[in-house]
Design a protein around this motif. Structure first.
Motif, PDB file in Angstrom:
ATOM      1  N   TRP A  13       0.809  -1.172   0.065  1.00  0.00           N
ATOM      2  CA  TRP A  13       0.064  -0.044  -0.186  1.00  0.00           C
ATOM      3  C   TRP A  13       0.834   1.270   0.061  1.00  0.00           C
ATOM      4  CZ3 TRP A  13      -4.682   1.627  -0.728  1.00  0.00           C
ATOM      5  CH2 TRP A  13      -4.819   3.004  -0.388  1.00  0.00           C
ATOM      6  N   LEU A  14       0.654   2.064  -1.041  1.00  0.00           N
ATOM      7  CA  LEU A  14       1.559   3.414  -1.080  1.00  0.00           C
ATOM      8  C   LEU A  14       0.633   4.479  -0.804  1.00  0.00           C
ATOM      9  CD1 LEU A  14       3.369   2.613  -4.361  1.00  0.00           C
ATOM     10  CD2 LEU A  14       3.892   1.862  -2.267  1.00  0.00           C
ATOM     11  N   SER A  15       1.187   5.207   0.153  1.00  0.00           N
ATOM     12  CA  SER A  15       0.262   6.374   1.046  1.00  0.00           C
ATOM     13  C   SER A  15       0.615   7.694  -0.154  1.00  0.00           C
ATOM     14  CB  SER A  15       0.733   6.823   2.278  1.00  0.00           C
ATOM     15  OG  SER A  15       0.045   5.737   3.172  1.00  0.00           O
ATOM     16  N   GLY A  16      -0.334   8.692   0.138  1.00  0.00           N
ATOM     17  CA  GLY A  16      -0.198   9.781  -1.070  1.00  0.00           C
ATOM     18  C   GLY A  16       0.698  10.812  -0.560  1.00  0.00           C
ATOM     19  N   LEU A  17       0.611  11.771  -1.136  1.00  0.00           N
ATOM     20  CA  LEU A  17       1.670  13.290  -0.969  1.00  0.00           C
ATOM     21  C   LEU A  17       1.034  13.540   0.540  1.00  0.00           C
ATOM     22  CD1 LEU A  17       3.475  14.997  -2.634  1.00  0.00           C
ATOM     23  CD2 LEU A  17       1.444  16.069  -3.229  1.00  0.00           C
ATOM     24  N   THR A  18       2.472  13.871   0.968  1.00  0.00           N
ATOM     25  CA  THR A  18       2.606  14.573   2.404  1.00  0.00           C
ATOM     26  C   THR A  18       2.021  13.505   3.648  1.00  0.00           C
ATOM     27  OG1 THR A  18       0.423  15.567   2.729  1.00  0.00           O
ATOM     28  CG2 THR A  18       1.836  16.936   1.498  1.00  0.00           C
ATOM     29  N   CYS A  19       1.876  12.396   3.213  1.00  0.00           N
ATOM     30  CA  CYS A  19       1.749  11.516   4.205  1.00  0.00           C
ATOM     31  C   CYS A  19       2.670  10.704   4.595  1.00  0.00           C
ATOM     32  CB  CYS A  19       0.416  10.294   3.778  1.00  0.00           C
ATOM     33  SG  CYS A  19      -1.125  11.080   3.097  1.00  0.00           S
ATOM     34  N   SER A  20       2.641   9.605   5.466  1.00  0.00           N
ATOM     35  CA  SER A  20       3.746   8.874   5.782  1.00  0.00           C
ATOM     36  C   SER A  20       3.159   7.407   5.964  1.00  0.00           C
ATOM     37  CB  SER A  20       4.379   9.057   7.373  1.00  0.00           C
ATOM     38  OG  SER A  20       3.345   8.563   8.053  1.00  0.00           O
ATOM     39  N   ASP A  21       3.724   6.408   6.097  1.00  0.00           N
ATOM     40  CA  ASP A  21       3.224   4.944   6.314  1.00  0.00           C
ATOM     41  C   ASP A  21       2.120   4.804   7.465  1.00  0.00           C
ATOM     42  OD1 ASP A  21       5.436   5.796   8.312  1.00  0.00           O
ATOM     43  OD2 ASP A  21       5.783   3.661   8.506  1.00  0.00           O
ATOM     44  N   ARG A  22       2.169   5.541   8.365  1.00  0.00           N
ATOM     45  CA  ARG A  22       1.205   5.767   9.325  1.00  0.00           C
ATOM     46  C   ARG A  22      -0.304   6.261   8.886  1.00  0.00           C
ATOM     47  NH1 ARG A  22       2.815   2.591  12.669  1.00  0.00           N
ATOM     48  NH2 ARG A  22       1.083   3.081  13.659  1.00  0.00           N
ATOM     49  N   ASN A  23      -0.234   6.724   7.843  1.00  0.00           N
ATOM     50  CA  ASN A  23      -1.576   7.208   7.438  1.00  0.00           C
ATOM     51  C   ASN A  23      -2.514   6.291   7.209  1.00  0.00           C
ATOM     52  OD1 ASN A  23      -3.272   9.702   6.361  1.00  0.00           O
ATOM     53  ND2 ASN A  23      -3.208   8.401   4.503  1.00  0.00           N
ATOM     54  N   PHE A  24      -2.264   5.240   6.463  1.00  0.00           N
ATOM     55  CA  PHE A  24      -3.030   4.047   6.216  1.00  0.00           C
ATOM     56  C   PHE A  24      -3.198   3.208   7.336  1.00  0.00           C
ATOM     57  CE2 PHE A  24      -3.935  -0.303   4.614  1.00  0.00           C
ATOM     58  CZ  PHE A  24      -4.914  -0.075   3.768  1.00  0.00           C
ATOM     59  N   ILE A  25      -2.049   3.020   8.138  1.00  0.00           N
ATOM     60  CA  ILE A  25      -2.150   2.096   9.210  1.00  0.00           C
ATOM     61  C   ILE A  25      -2.894   2.489  10.194  1.00  0.00           C
ATOM     62  CG2 ILE A  25      -0.518   1.165  11.021  1.00  0.00           C
ATOM     63  CD1 ILE A  25       1.777   1.210   8.967  1.00  0.00           C
ATOM     64  N   GLU A  26      -3.027   3.791  10.494  1.00  0.00           N
ATOM     65  CA  GLU A  26      -3.971   4.410  11.471  1.00  0.00           C
ATOM     66  C   GLU A  26      -5.286   4.709  11.307  1.00  0.00           C
ATOM     67  OE1 GLU A  26      -1.528   7.617  12.843  1.00  0.00           O
ATOM     68  OE2 GLU A  26      -0.230   6.386  13.774  1.00  0.00           O
ATOM     69  N   ALA A  28      -7.285   3.154   8.298  1.00  0.00           N
ATOM     70  CA  ALA A  28      -7.903   2.471   6.984  1.00  0.00           C
ATOM     71  C   ALA A  28      -8.879   1.294   7.719  1.00  0.00           C
ATOM     72  CB  ALA A  28      -6.870   1.996   6.129  1.00  0.00           C
ATOM     73  N   GLY A  29      -8.247   0.794   8.828  1.00  0.00           N
ATOM     74  CA  GLY A  29      -8.848  -0.270   9.560  1.00  0.00           C
ATOM     75  C   GLY A  29      -9.026  -1.572   8.709  1.00  0.00           C
ATOM     76  N   ALA A  30      -7.783  -1.768   7.788  1.00  0.00           N
ATOM     77  CA  ALA A  30      -7.782  -2.747   6.942  1.00  0.00           C
ATOM     78  C   ALA A  30      -7.266  -4.217   7.447  1.00  0.00           C
ATOM     79  CB  ALA A  30      -6.897  -2.220   5.834  1.00  0.00           C
ATOM     80  N   SER A  38      -5.881 -13.840   5.535  1.00  0.00           N
ATOM     81  CA  SER A  38      -4.507 -14.261   5.430  1.00  0.00           C
ATOM     82  C   SER A  38      -3.745 -13.748   4.329  1.00  0.00           C
ATOM     83  CB  SER A  38      -4.374 -15.704   5.208  1.00  0.00           C
ATOM     84  OG  SER A  38      -5.046 -16.410   6.374  1.00  0.00           O
ATOM     85  N   VAL A  39      -4.042 -12.255   4.392  1.00  0.00           N
ATOM     86  CA  VAL A  39      -3.266 -11.358   3.539  1.00  0.00           C
ATOM     87  C   VAL A  39      -2.141 -10.385   4.262  1.00  0.00           C
ATOM     88  CG1 VAL A  39      -3.242  -9.445   1.834  1.00  0.00           C
ATOM     89  CG2 VAL A  39      -4.979 -11.448   1.890  1.00  0.00           C
ATOM     90  N   LEU A  40      -0.918 -10.381   3.773  1.00  0.00           N
ATOM     91  CA  LEU A  40       0.090  -9.258   4.372  1.00  0.00           C
ATOM     92  C   LEU A  40      -0.036  -8.033   3.911  1.00  0.00           C
ATOM     93  CD1 LEU A  40       2.630  -9.001   6.388  1.00  0.00           C
ATOM     94  CD2 LEU A  40       3.814  -9.770   4.454  1.00  0.00           C
ATOM     95  N   ILE A  41      -0.394  -7.158   4.715  1.00  0.00           N
ATOM     96  CA  ILE A  41      -0.249  -5.637   4.045  1.00  0.00           C
ATOM     97  C   ILE A  41       1.321  -4.788   4.511  1.00  0.00           C
ATOM     98  CG2 ILE A  41      -1.310  -3.239   4.184  1.00  0.00           C
ATOM     99  CD1 ILE A  41      -3.831  -4.621   4.688  1.00  0.00           C
ATOM    100  N   VAL A  42       1.713  -4.124   3.561  1.00  0.00           N
ATOM    101  CA  VAL A  42       3.181  -3.682   3.833  1.00  0.00           C
ATOM    102  C   VAL A  42       2.932  -2.281   3.411  1.00  0.00           C
ATOM    103  CG1 VAL A  42       5.623  -3.580   3.291  1.00  0.00           C
ATOM    104  CG2 VAL A  42       4.299  -5.868   3.281  1.00  0.00           C
ATOM    105  N   CYS A  43       3.248  -1.321   4.388  1.00  0.00           N
ATOM    106  CA  CYS A  43       2.964   0.137   4.080  1.00  0.00           C
ATOM    107  C   CYS A  43       4.344   0.721   4.305  1.00  0.00           C
ATOM    108  CB  CYS A  43       1.927   0.582   5.017  1.00  0.00           C
ATOM    109  SG  CYS A  43       0.353  -0.255   5.089  1.00  0.00           S
TER     110      CYS A  43
END
Length: 130
Positions: A13-26, A28-30, A38-43
């Protein structure tokens, strides 16, 4: 099922402009759904952190938080801004060394990350699937 030795697919998962890896992690609730299926998400982060390059904070759309998932070509940026290589080579090798992955991988993102995912997938046909 990952705990029983089964090999699992990976979503980058690639986050957007001005974001960090924490944006999706915190936000998205994914991860509950990823665990259930059983899927690995890497941010990965959106740019190198911990390096100070003259000009890397002068604009919101260039530098820190704005690596655009490509390799920089200008000398002062080229040592640290190798985001394409990081996302397509270094990170997948690290993930494969730490987790039992199936070899199936997908790449997606939003905003700058969506553009990065699209350009990476087009540059590397056959590497990513949905």
């Amino acid at each position: 099922s990952a705990g029983n030795g089964a090999k699992i697919p990976v979503i980058y998962w690639l986050s957007g402009l001005t974001c960090s890896d924490r944006n999706f992690i915190e936000k998205a609730g994914a991860f509950e759904a990823a665990a259930k299926h059983s899927v690995l998400i890497v941010c990965p982060d959106t740019s190198p952190r911990g390096v100070d390059i003259e000009g890397d904070c002068e604009s919101w759309d260039f530098g820190k938080g704005a690596g655009f998932y490509l390799n920089a070509t200008e000398e002062k940026w080229a040592k640290n801004y190798l985001m394409y290589d990081y996302v397509t080579k270094e990170l997948p090798a690290l993930v494969a060394s730490l987790f039992a992955t199936s070899g199936k991988q997908s790449i997606m993102g939003h905003s700058m990350g969506g553009h990065g995912a699209l350009t990476i997938a087009l540059k590397d046909p056959g590497t990513y699937s949905s």
